[in-house]
Design a protein around this motif. Structure first.
Motif: not given
Length: 202
Positions: A64-86
């Protein structure tokens, strides 16, 4: 732009805090672990299965961590968004050594911690800031629903110690907030600690 994670024992108020940050920063991308992806749904099954081998738990979390990073965290972070993960990798570092050390696979938490770090290294995507909501084990047990296998006193006592060690080791990354306060006070302190540029609030 900034990747923020929120950590703490069960019942610490992480989900509520993420919602409060999202109200303050409407353009933020909020997410969680276990994720809402199909891999995260499998992890939630693991959390309710008392008979499942702890090593199986761990690998489901890692998938789930790998999928979470590649599908959610990395794209948003690299596009300049503030990303907040619970919850994120520090939950793995705090919780999983306890379960693994209680299995037949590892002789101690120290051995399990080394294994965890080596396993996570290939997809190590570290947060910029980690907000740690510090509550006692007693408070965690009072607030938690009690429907997951980790929500037990002895287990959470070890988890709390692991979190405390992580905070001590990485003081520059962690922001510690007293989670025993009202949710309004917790949210106010957390937002003040983030201190992001005004543009992020638009």
């Amino acid at each position: 732009m900034t990747f923020v994670t929120v950590e703490g024992l069960d019942g610490s108020g992480g989900t509520t805090l993420v919602e409060a940050i999202a109200k303050e920063y409407p353009n933020a991308v909020t997410t969680a672990e276990p994720s809402e992806l199909w891999t995260g749904k499998q992890v939630r099954h693991c959390l309710k299965d008392e008979e499942l081998d702890p090593l199986t738990d761990f690998y489901f979390f890692m998938g789930d961590r790998v999928n979470h990073i590649e599908e959610s965290v990395r794209p948003a972070d690299e596009s300049g968004k503030l990303v907040v993960s619970d919850r994120y990798a520090d939950s793995t570092r705090a919780y999983q050594p306890v379960g693994l050390a209680n299995s037949d696979h590892f002789e101690s938490q120290a051995a399990a911690k080394l294994f965890i770090e080596e396993t996570m290294e290939p997809w190590d995507y570290e947060p910029d800031i980690t907000i740690y909501l510090d509550i006692s084990v007693d408070t965690a047990l009072e607030r938690a629903a009690g429907d997951e296998k980790y929500e037990k006193r002895e287990f959470l006592t070890d988890v709390k110690q692991n979190y405390d060690e992580l905070v001590e080791a990485e003081r520059d990354r962690f922001v510690v907030i007293d989670g025993e306060q009202s949710k309004e006070d917790v949210a106010r302190q957390a937002v003040s600690k983030l201190d992001l540029p005004p543009l992020d609030r638009i």
